[in-house]
Write a protein that holds these residues in place. Structure first.
Motif, PDB file in Angstrom:
ATOM      1  N   PHE A   1       0.689  -1.128   0.041  1.00  0.00           N
ATOM      2  CA  PHE A   1       0.083  -0.166   0.055  1.00  0.00           C
ATOM      3  C   PHE A   1       1.116   1.676  -0.087  1.00  0.00           C
ATOM      4  N   ASN A   2       2.017   1.263   0.509  1.00  0.00           N
ATOM      5  CA  ASN A   2       2.648   2.812   0.950  1.00  0.00           C
ATOM      6  C   ASN A   2       3.546   2.552  -0.445  1.00  0.00           C
ATOM      7  N   THR A   3       4.069   1.460  -1.847  1.00  0.00           N
ATOM      8  CA  THR A   3       4.926   1.448  -2.052  1.00  0.00           C
ATOM      9  C   THR A   3       3.484   2.412  -3.847  1.00  0.00           C
ATOM     10  N   ILE A   4       2.089   1.701  -3.224  1.00  0.00           N
ATOM     11  CA  ILE A   4       1.070   1.934  -4.807  1.00  0.00           C
ATOM     12  C   ILE A   4       0.516   3.653  -4.159  1.00  0.00           C
ATOM     13  N   VAL A   5       0.791   4.134  -3.216  1.00  0.00           N
ATOM     14  CA  VAL A   5       0.125   5.851  -3.003  1.00  0.00           C
ATOM     15  C   VAL A   5       1.488   6.157  -3.458  1.00  0.00           C
ATOM     16  N   GLN A   6       3.037   5.967  -3.257  1.00  0.00           N
ATOM     17  CA  GLN A   6       3.844   6.647  -3.536  1.00  0.00           C
ATOM     18  C   GLN A   6       4.636   6.538  -5.336  1.00  0.00           C
ATOM     19  N   THR A   7       4.115   6.349  -5.921  1.00  0.00           N
ATOM     20  CA  THR A   7       4.318   5.472  -6.975  1.00  0.00           C
ATOM     21  C   THR A   7       2.910   5.279  -7.891  1.00  0.00           C
ATOM     22  N   GLY A   8       1.604   4.927  -6.956  1.00  0.00           N
ATOM     23  CA  GLY A   8       0.969   5.151  -8.722  1.00  0.00           C
ATOM     24  C   GLY A   8       1.037   3.387  -9.413  1.00  0.00           C
ATOM     25  N   GLU A   9       1.814   2.414  -8.232  1.00  0.00           N
ATOM     26  CA  GLU A   9       1.398   1.146  -9.824  1.00  0.00           C
ATOM     27  C   GLU A   9       1.010  -0.022  -8.140  1.00  0.00           C
ATOM     28  N   ASN A  10      -0.174  -0.995  -9.010  1.00  0.00           N
ATOM     29  CA  ASN A  10      -0.495  -1.304  -7.874  1.00  0.00           C
ATOM     30  C   ASN A  10      -0.830  -2.938  -8.586  1.00  0.00           C
ATOM     31  N   PRO A  11      -0.914  -3.771  -8.415  1.00  0.00           N
ATOM     32  CA  PRO A  11      -1.286  -4.992  -8.689  1.00  0.00           C
ATOM     33  C   PRO A  11      -2.938  -5.337  -9.315  1.00  0.00           C
ATOM     34  N   LYS A  12      -3.076  -5.820 -10.024  1.00  0.00           N
ATOM     35  CA  LYS A  12      -4.252  -5.974 -10.711  1.00  0.00           C
ATOM     36  C   LYS A  12      -5.457  -6.476  -9.761  1.00  0.00           C
ATOM     37  N   GLU A  13      -5.176  -6.945  -8.497  1.00  0.00           N
ATOM     38  CA  GLU A  13      -6.304  -7.347  -8.231  1.00  0.00           C
ATOM     39  C   GLU A  13      -6.751  -6.219  -7.209  1.00  0.00           C
ATOM     40  N   ILE A  14      -5.928  -5.006  -7.570  1.00  0.00           N
ATOM     41  CA  ILE A  14      -6.723  -3.990  -6.678  1.00  0.00           C
ATOM     42  C   ILE A  14      -7.869  -3.333  -7.455  1.00  0.00           C
ATOM     43  N   LYS A  15      -8.163  -3.582  -9.269  1.00  0.00           N
ATOM     44  CA  LYS A  15      -9.145  -2.980  -9.612  1.00  0.00           C
ATOM     45  C   LYS A  15      -9.799  -3.804 -10.096  1.00  0.00           C
ATOM     46  N   GLU A  16      -9.809  -5.121 -10.397  1.00  0.00           N
ATOM     47  CA  GLU A  16      -9.993  -6.638 -11.313  1.00  0.00           C
ATOM     48  C   GLU A  16     -11.151  -7.041  -9.686  1.00  0.00           C
ATOM     49  N   GLY A  17     -12.482  -7.374 -11.141  1.00  0.00           N
ATOM     50  CA  GLY A  17     -12.968  -8.360  -9.160  1.00  0.00           C
ATOM     51  C   GLY A  17     -13.833  -9.494 -10.707  1.00  0.00           C
ATOM     52  N   TYR A  18     -14.788 -10.730 -10.420  1.00  0.00           N
ATOM     53  CA  TYR A  18     -15.538 -11.420 -10.915  1.00  0.00           C
ATOM     54  C   TYR A  18     -16.407 -10.936 -10.806  1.00  0.00           C
ATOM     55  N   LEU A  19     -17.708 -10.833 -11.588  1.00  0.00           N
ATOM     56  CA  LEU A  19     -19.322 -10.342 -12.491  1.00  0.00           C
ATOM     57  C   LEU A  19     -19.235 -12.104 -12.467  1.00  0.00           C
ATOM     58  N   ILE A  20     -20.225 -11.854 -11.374  1.00  0.00           N
ATOM     59  CA  ILE A  20     -21.421 -13.170 -11.064  1.00  0.00           C
ATOM     60  C   ILE A  20     -22.375 -12.454 -10.877  1.00  0.00           C
ATOM     61  N   PRO A  21     -23.461 -12.737 -12.843  1.00  0.00           N
ATOM     62  CA  PRO A  21     -25.148 -12.547 -12.350  1.00  0.00           C
ATOM     63  C   PRO A  21     -25.823 -13.614 -11.865  1.00  0.00           C
ATOM     64  N   LEU A  22     -26.889 -12.336 -11.011  1.00  0.00           N
ATOM     65  CA  LEU A  22     -27.968 -13.157 -10.095  1.00  0.00           C
ATOM     66  C   LEU A  22     -29.131 -12.926 -10.605  1.00  0.00           C
ATOM     67  N   GLN A  23     -30.209 -14.559 -10.346  1.00  0.00           N
ATOM     68  CA  GLN A  23     -31.726 -13.533 -11.099  1.00  0.00           C
ATOM     69  C   GLN A  23     -32.180 -12.495  -9.960  1.00  0.00           C
ATOM     70  N   LYS A  24     -32.912 -11.652  -9.763  1.00  0.00           N
ATOM     71  CA  LYS A  24     -33.096 -10.681  -9.379  1.00  0.00           C
ATOM     72  C   LYS A  24     -34.821 -11.580  -9.399  1.00  0.00           C
ATOM     73  N   PRO A  25     -34.707 -10.628  -8.002  1.00  0.00           N
ATOM     74  CA  PRO A  25     -36.757 -11.646  -7.097  1.00  0.00           C
ATOM     75  C   PRO A  25     -37.576 -11.463  -8.050  1.00  0.00           C
ATOM     76  N   GLY A  26     -38.418 -12.348  -8.049  1.00  0.00           N
ATOM     77  CA  GLY A  26     -40.108 -11.602  -8.565  1.00  0.00           C
ATOM     78  C   GLY A  26     -39.576 -11.880 -10.484  1.00  0.00           C
ATOM     79  N   LYS A  27     -38.396 -11.703 -10.832  1.00  0.00           N
ATOM     80  CA  LYS A  27     -38.634 -11.550 -12.316  1.00  0.00           C
ATOM     81  C   LYS A  27     -38.196 -12.833 -13.091  1.00  0.00           C
ATOM     82  N   GLY A  28     -38.388 -12.137 -14.402  1.00  0.00           N
ATOM     83  CA  GLY A  28     -38.276 -13.665 -15.117  1.00  0.00           C
ATOM     84  C   GLY A  28     -37.253 -13.964 -15.838  1.00  0.00           C
ATOM     85  N   LYS A  29     -36.519 -14.903 -16.449  1.00  0.00           N
ATOM     86  CA  LYS A  29     -35.636 -15.281 -16.302  1.00  0.00           C
ATOM     87  C   LYS A  29     -34.445 -15.654 -18.138  1.00  0.00           C
TER      88      LYS A  29
END
Length: 306
Positions: free
Chosen positions: A257-285
């Motif tokens: 974290f100290n390196t990130i704020v000083q250099t702007g260099e960050n691991p890709k995991e900071i900005k990435e995530g897995y998108l999982i689509p879930l069904q909204k309740p009461g909506k058609g599929k």
């Protein structure tokens, strides 16, 4: 954007039994194993010269190795069904008897009887859902005049989920049957949702020295505040792992974290995530607009929100 294929069931996947970390002995062994793997990496000449991505990769690798060595995997073959437990116990008894006798003819008979029990277990495991219904059916029949007992059993049978095929609507109003086509449609939908042109750009903050720096104590407090039993993100690290980790983990994360704020260099995991689509309740599929996006973040990204 990385969207998991929700239309296909993963095969051959093993899950680490993180619940075993509740045992103080296993937790201590795990912490020591993580520290040893990190020390091995430093002995190989890696450490201070690494960038933030390499440092975080080293932490995830050390935790992953320690998990398989100390914690182990869950046994998915175990069952809580009474019939399966009974037959399994019988085959174990036959196996123990098989090793205690020397008469070839009797040994052959016992071996055949044990093989029959094993085949019976495999057949029962394939029809586990049917067995659950049979158990509840027997409960209903034996309830007699106990209406409360009968009501609970009937309600339990009705609550058993029935698997339904995933249906995603195409642009022309049809239904995409193939999982790959479904993922393409959902990916395009969420890409358009999160890429609107009328959204103002976030202000750019230049890297700079901060005072005071992130400390090991701050990171440790943030880690301890994470909730257990949460799905892991792209780094495949669970909160339980890092909570039971050695203090050197918190020191390394503070350095990242100290390196990130000083250099702007960050691991890709900071900005990435897995998108999982879930069904909204009461909506058609069918329409993809009826899906709710859930983002699985990495543990490193979760610290930023603590």
């Amino acid at each position: 954007m990385n969207i998991k294929n929700f239309g296909a069931k993963p095969t051959g996947s093993k899950k680490v039994a993180y619940e075993r970390l509740k045992d103080p002995v296993i937790s201590a062994k795990y912490s020591f194993a993580v520290e040893m793997h990190l020390m091995d990496k430093e002995d190989q000449g890696m450490g201070k010269s690494e960038n933030t991505q390499q440092k975080w990769d080293g932490i995830t690798e050390a935790n992953r190795k320690a998990a398989t060595e100390v914690i182990g995997y869950r046994d998915h073959k175990k069952s809580d069904n009474i019939m399966i437990i009974k037959v399994s116990r019988e085959q174990k008894e036959l196996g123990a008897l098989l090793n205690s006798i020397h008469d070839p003819e009797r040994k052959d008979k016992i071996r055949k009887a044990r093989n029959q029990k094993l085949n019976e277990i495999h057949a029962l495991m394939k029809n586990k859902d049917k067995l659950v219904i049979m158990d509840y059916k027997e409960e209903i029949e034996n309830s007699g005049n106990d209406s409360g007992r009968m009501y609970k059993a009937v309600k339990a049978v009705q609550s058993i989920p029935k698997r339904k095929p995933v249906q995603i609507q195409t642009a022309d109003g049809g239904i995409a049957a193939e999982p790959s086509a479904q993922v393409d449609i959902v990916t395009d939908h969420f890409r358009r949702m999160f890429s609107k042109e009328d959204i103002d750009d976030m202000p750019t903050i230049k890297p700079q020295q901060i005072n005071p720096l992130f400390s090991k104590e701050e990171i440790k407090k943030a880690v301890k505040s994470l909730k257990n039993n949460k799905s892991a993100g792209g780094d495949e690290l669970e909160a339980e792992q890092l909570k039971c980790g050695p203090d050197v983990i918190y020191e390394n994360i503070a350095d990242i974290f100290n390196t990130i704020v000083q250099t702007g260099e960050n691991p890709k995991e900071i900005k990435e995530g897995y998108l999982i689509p879930l069904q909204k309740p009461g909506k058609g599929k069918e329409p993809p607009s009826h899906l709710r996006p859930i983002i699985l973040l990495s543990m490193l990204s979760s610290y930023c929100r603590c």
